[in-house]
Design an enzyme around this catalytic site. Structure first.
Site, PDB file in Angstrom:
ATOM      1  CG  ASN A  60     -68.058 -33.704 -16.248  1.00  0.00           C
ATOM      2  OD1 ASN A  60     -67.844 -32.504 -16.445  1.00  0.00           O
ATOM      3  ND2 ASN A  60     -67.937 -34.606 -17.204  1.00  0.00           N
ATOM      4  CG  HIS A 110     -70.087 -36.462 -21.478  1.00  0.00           C
ATOM      5  ND1 HIS A 110     -68.817 -36.111 -21.891  1.00  0.00           N
ATOM      6  CD2 HIS A 110     -70.566 -37.310 -22.420  1.00  0.00           C
ATOM      7  CE1 HIS A 110     -68.547 -36.733 -23.026  1.00  0.00           C
ATOM      8  NE2 HIS A 110     -69.586 -37.466 -23.374  1.00  0.00           N
TER       9      HIS A 110
HETATM   10  C1  GRF Z   1     -70.921 -28.312 -22.361  1.00  0.00           C
HETATM   11  O1  GRF Z   1     -71.511 -28.833 -23.511  1.00  0.00           O
HETATM   12  C2  GRF Z   1     -70.598 -29.414 -21.392  1.00  0.00           C
HETATM   13  O2  GRF Z   1     -71.490 -30.478 -21.450  1.00  0.00           O
HETATM   14  C3  GRF Z   1     -69.251 -29.866 -21.860  1.00  0.00           C
HETATM   15  O3  GRF Z   1     -68.595 -28.699 -22.284  1.00  0.00           O
HETATM   16  C4  GRF Z   1     -69.550 -27.711 -22.634  1.00  0.00           C
HETATM   17  C5  GRF Z   1     -69.249 -26.541 -21.752  1.00  0.00           C
HETATM   18  O4  GRF Z   1     -70.025 -25.432 -22.022  1.00  0.00           O
HETATM   19  N1  GRF Z   1     -68.563 -30.571 -20.805  1.00  0.00           N
HETATM   20  P1  GRF Z   1     -69.993 -24.198 -21.012  1.00  0.00           P
HETATM   21  O5  GRF Z   1     -68.532 -23.813 -20.800  1.00  0.00           O
HETATM   22  O6  GRF Z   1     -70.659 -24.602 -19.743  1.00  0.00           O
HETATM   23  O7  GRF Z   1     -70.720 -23.109 -21.761  1.00  0.00           O
END
Ligand code: GRF
Length: 204
Positions: free
Chosen positions: A115, A117
């Site tokens: 993942n 984060h």
């Molecule tokens: C990102 O900031 C990621 O870290 C978090 O949600 C956001 C998703 O952005 N988990 P995207 O959908 O990849 O544009």
């Protein structure tokens, strides 16, 4: 071929960064790594529309599995697991997938579920990370790629990127600055996962 399945819920910009890196760096031809499918729990996820609009990525399957169609978290997770396993994935990549996953799901993909984060873990697990970093007076913020374990945002750290927090930053300003770094570290972390696996296979 070693297959990757990516899960999204929204814009999918991290998914796009990984898909584009795989394409530009010819992961499939050079390394036998391919992105088989992108699955969203929301039909409206704009990341899906983007992927479907790119003819060069037509070999990547797009799928929707709406969590609202299921009575419980466990039911959804079981259905999702079955969908994912059709692709026999080596690695499952969460990229803005806004669902807490059940322990059974996480255990099924132990060691091959990652993942990203938007904080410097272990600081600021959970939501609203950018506002919380600003409120805490942090001078630096960032993003973390980590293994997924049953405890939310707590798995082994694979990669991090650091950005400054500037005096007048809003949460949106900081989020945008962090996101540009996410797009750099996530594709690299995915590639590193396979390189590490190959290195330990050769060492055996
Ligand atoms: C990102 O900031 C990621 O870290 C978090 O949600 C956001 C998703 O952005 N988990 P995207 O959908 O990849 O544009």
């Amino acid at each position: 071929m070693k297959n990757i399945v990516i899960l999204i819920s929204g814009a999918g910009s991290n998914m796009a960064a990984i898909v584009q890196a795989a394409h530009q760096q010819r992961w499939s031809e050079r390394l036998g790594i391919q992105i088989s499918a992108v699955i969203s729990n929301k039909a409206q996820a704009s990341g899906l529309a983007w992927l479907q609009s790119c003819s060069e990525f037509a070999d990547i399957q797009t799928e929707v599995l709406e969590h609202t169609q299921f009575a419980s978290r466990e039911d959804f997770d079981q259905a999702l697991l079955k969908r994912i396993d059709v692709h026999a994935p080596h690695l499952v990549v969460l990229a803005g997938f806004m669902r807490i996953l059940s322990p059974t799901f996480v255990a099924h993909y132990a060691g091959r579920l990652i993942n990203i984060h938007p904080s410097l873990l272990p600081a600021f697990t959970g939501l609203n990370t950018h506002q919380r970093a600003i409120d805490a007076g942090c001078k630096f913020a960032g993003a973390t790629v980590h293994q997924v374990t049953p405890e939310l945002d707590h798995g082994h750290i694979l990669a991090q990127a650091v950005v400054p927090v500037l005096a007048q930053d809003t949460a949106a300003d900081l989020a945008a600055r962090v996101l540009t770094q996410e797009h750099l570290i996530y594709p690299k972390a995915v590639l590193d996962f396979f390189k590490l696996e190959e290195a330990s296979r050769q060492a055996m």
